[in-house]
Scaffold this motif. Sequence first.
Motif, PDB file in Angstrom:
ATOM      1  N   SER A  73      -7.867   5.115  -5.804  1.00  0.00           N
ATOM      2  CA  SER A  73      -7.994   4.810  -7.233  1.00  0.00           C
ATOM      3  C   SER A  73      -9.390   5.113  -7.747  1.00  0.00           C
ATOM      4  CB  SER A  73      -7.655   3.330  -7.464  1.00  0.00           C
ATOM      5  OG  SER A  73      -7.839   2.982  -8.814  1.00  0.00           O
ATOM      6  N   SER A 131      -5.487  -2.699   1.981  1.00  0.00           N
ATOM      7  CA  SER A 131      -5.433  -2.489   0.530  1.00  0.00           C
ATOM      8  C   SER A 131      -6.645  -1.714   0.020  1.00  0.00           C
ATOM      9  CB  SER A 131      -5.332  -3.821  -0.205  1.00  0.00           C
ATOM     10  OG  SER A 131      -6.485  -4.611   0.009  1.00  0.00           O
ATOM     11  N   TRP A 162       2.479   1.666  -3.412  1.00  0.00           N
ATOM     12  CA  TRP A 162       1.532   2.114  -4.442  1.00  0.00           C
ATOM     13  C   TRP A 162       1.264   3.610  -4.306  1.00  0.00           C
ATOM     14  CZ3 TRP A 162      -3.046   4.599  -5.116  1.00  0.00           C
ATOM     15  CH2 TRP A 162      -3.701   4.416  -6.334  1.00  0.00           C
ATOM     16  N   LEU A 163       1.051   4.078  -3.078  1.00  0.00           N
ATOM     17  CA  LEU A 163       0.770   5.497  -2.876  1.00  0.00           C
ATOM     18  C   LEU A 163       1.938   6.359  -3.354  1.00  0.00           C
ATOM     19  CD1 LEU A 163      -0.933   5.388   0.651  1.00  0.00           C
ATOM     20  CD2 LEU A 163      -2.051   5.802  -1.546  1.00  0.00           C
ATOM     21  N   PRO A 171      -6.678  -1.442  -9.102  1.00  0.00           N
ATOM     22  CA  PRO A 171      -5.284  -1.239  -8.694  1.00  0.00           C
ATOM     23  C   PRO A 171      -4.668  -2.525  -8.142  1.00  0.00           C
ATOM     24  CG  PRO A 171      -6.771  -0.296  -7.070  1.00  0.00           C
ATOM     25  CD  PRO A 171      -7.622  -0.732  -8.234  1.00  0.00           C
ATOM     26  N   VAL A 203      -5.999   1.842  -1.078  1.00  0.00           N
ATOM     27  CA  VAL A 203      -5.606   1.996  -2.478  1.00  0.00           C
ATOM     28  C   VAL A 203      -6.847   2.019  -3.369  1.00  0.00           C
ATOM     29  CG1 VAL A 203      -4.464   0.832  -4.396  1.00  0.00           C
ATOM     30  CG2 VAL A 203      -3.321   1.008  -2.184  1.00  0.00           C
ATOM     31  N   VAL A 249      -1.833  -4.051  -5.632  1.00  0.00           N
ATOM     32  CA  VAL A 249      -0.899  -3.789  -4.542  1.00  0.00           C
ATOM     33  C   VAL A 249       0.164  -4.865  -4.581  1.00  0.00           C
ATOM     34  CG1 VAL A 249      -0.605  -3.615  -2.049  1.00  0.00           C
ATOM     35  CG2 VAL A 249      -2.658  -2.697  -3.135  1.00  0.00           C
ATOM     36  N   VAL A 261       0.841  -1.203   0.000  1.00  0.00           N
ATOM     37  CA  VAL A 261       0.000   0.000   0.000  1.00  0.00           C
ATOM     38  C   VAL A 261       0.873   1.248   0.000  1.00  0.00           C
ATOM     39  CG1 VAL A 261      -1.627   1.358   1.383  1.00  0.00           C
ATOM     40  CG2 VAL A 261      -1.993  -1.099   1.075  1.00  0.00           C
TER      41      VAL A 261
END
Length: 632
Positions: A553, A546, A449-450, A614, A549, A616, A446
């Motif tokens: 998204s 998650s 991804w951010l 998305p 995310v 992760v 997470v």
Amino acid sequence: MTGDRINWRYAFIALSVLVLAAVILLHLTGAEVAGRWIATVYVAAYIAWTLVDMVREVLRGHVGLDVLAVVAMIATLAVGEYIASLIVVLMLSGGEALELFAARRAQRDLTALLDRSPRTAHVLVHPRSTDSDEVQDVAVDDVAIGDLLLVRPSEVVPVDGVLLSESGTFDESSLTGESLPVTHAAGAEVLSGSVNSTRAVHIRAVRRSADSQYQQIVALVREAQSSRAPVVRLADRFAVPFTAVSLVLAGVAWTVSGDPTRFAEVLVLATPCPLLIAAPVAFLGGLSRAAKAGVIMKGGAVIEQLARVRSAAFDKTGTLTQGRPQLVSVRPAAGFDETELLRLAASAEQYSSHVLAEGIRTAAQDRGLTLLPSDEAGEVATNGVTAVIDGKVVVVGKPAYVRSLAPDTVRADLPAGEAAAYVAVDGRFGGVLVLADAVRPESAGVISWLRAHGVRRITMLTGDVRPTAEAIARDIGIDDVHAEILPADKVHLAAALQPRPVMMVGDGVNDAPVLAAADVGIAMGAKGATAAGDAADVVIVVDSLSRVVDAVSIGRHTVTVALTAIWIGIGLSVGLMLVAMTGVIPAVVGALVQELVDLATILYALRALGGPTPTVAAPQSTASAAAPSAVA
């Protein structure tokens, strides 16, 4: 949005079609005067009704785009294009019906939660026995804590409760997103909103309706449905410039050509629907998609903020970690057996509410140990528990407390991130149970991804000790850590965080102030953190980080779809108006083409119901476990 309102719109569309057909028939049969009068009266009535609504909106401080439609209808009547004026009426009423239909389609997953909300419960008349199924049906709001309830096959569990039957299988998809049924044993907690399988079960209510999981989700959904997004207000602000541009183009066409018909031909193509309809439909679609993923957003305003997030702050315990300390090792003192020490400690911890107690009990049960009852037990708040187990006085708790009862207690040497429960038996030090709160396996993914998607600053805000906090932060990729801070400190730090907007993710009562203060507060609400859920803008009802995310998204995709739909509509309208200025598009044809533009923008806005999923990334290595010495 009611079914009556939709049916009324459809009835009005049918009437408009009949009037249009009748006028066209009269025109073809040579009775043009009669057709003109019918069209003029019908359109004038519609104009009057629209003007009344416009005045109401202006008094509320809202200037809309209906003025374009009114001017277009008046202009077409004035130049004798009465069939075109009827098509404009049909276009507007059809657009409103399309909006209602699209909004209902977008809200389907949200309203599904409301439609399934339990309204009654079967309370056993003889609560001392589960042998009788004699029940009294009561409103779900009247169920009290401790009531014994019967849940019949295929019924929705009305309130959170503890399963009394030997076992039960439940569909928890509306709560967790898990499509497969889940089987629980006696003593397990069953959440409201889950659906019982094919066998009746008994549960004991542990929360009232208003405090139960499903009702909290329903309350959040109702709040989400009643909101209005800033991007929709932004669309409203397009009204004045778009209206001005349309009138200028129409005026120029009239002036240059000298033909007032050209004014009407341009205006019928000035479609307001992309602004009036596309943005709200897109945001409803985003809310619906999020709800289906187990993320309840409290309105469209939250979606826009999520789309713009540039900083993120995370609580530690229960957010980045699982919040459930697990037994790592048993260190018996001389003269004690490891298995017996764990059995005695777990038996005593049956009577404790400490955060470590559940981990000790679970570890003993996982090893097949039978927990023993106590004839006498008591807990000293924040210190430990004492219980008489199998004739032995067992003490489990903090080292200072245990040492006061067993002077030979030896403090264990623990690495950062681990905690210990000390055990004494009959006044002798029995050993140490070491526990750790494992990092969520998805936490590192997470954070990664951010960072990869434009969140420029990520920090941890926790009340836990610094060594534990830094150990966890290092494992998951956070380099900015604020540890050993109070809830008030979290609020100040979040307020000072740059760049904005700031997203705060947490759980528990102590996170409620900072969740409310952040630009976007996200609560991990799967475990029923009521205070945090009330304060947050987003509640994640699935126990997975998650979903943060997913929320970001979905927010970005929804805003992109809404703005794209708006600009597609404006671009097509302006382009067609420029063409109409040359006189090559008759008013009737223009009105029909405008319908296609409206339909295209609405269909595009419905793309918010879908979108990219998305991914992760899995952590490169297993994150080390860590346990708080003070729950953050």
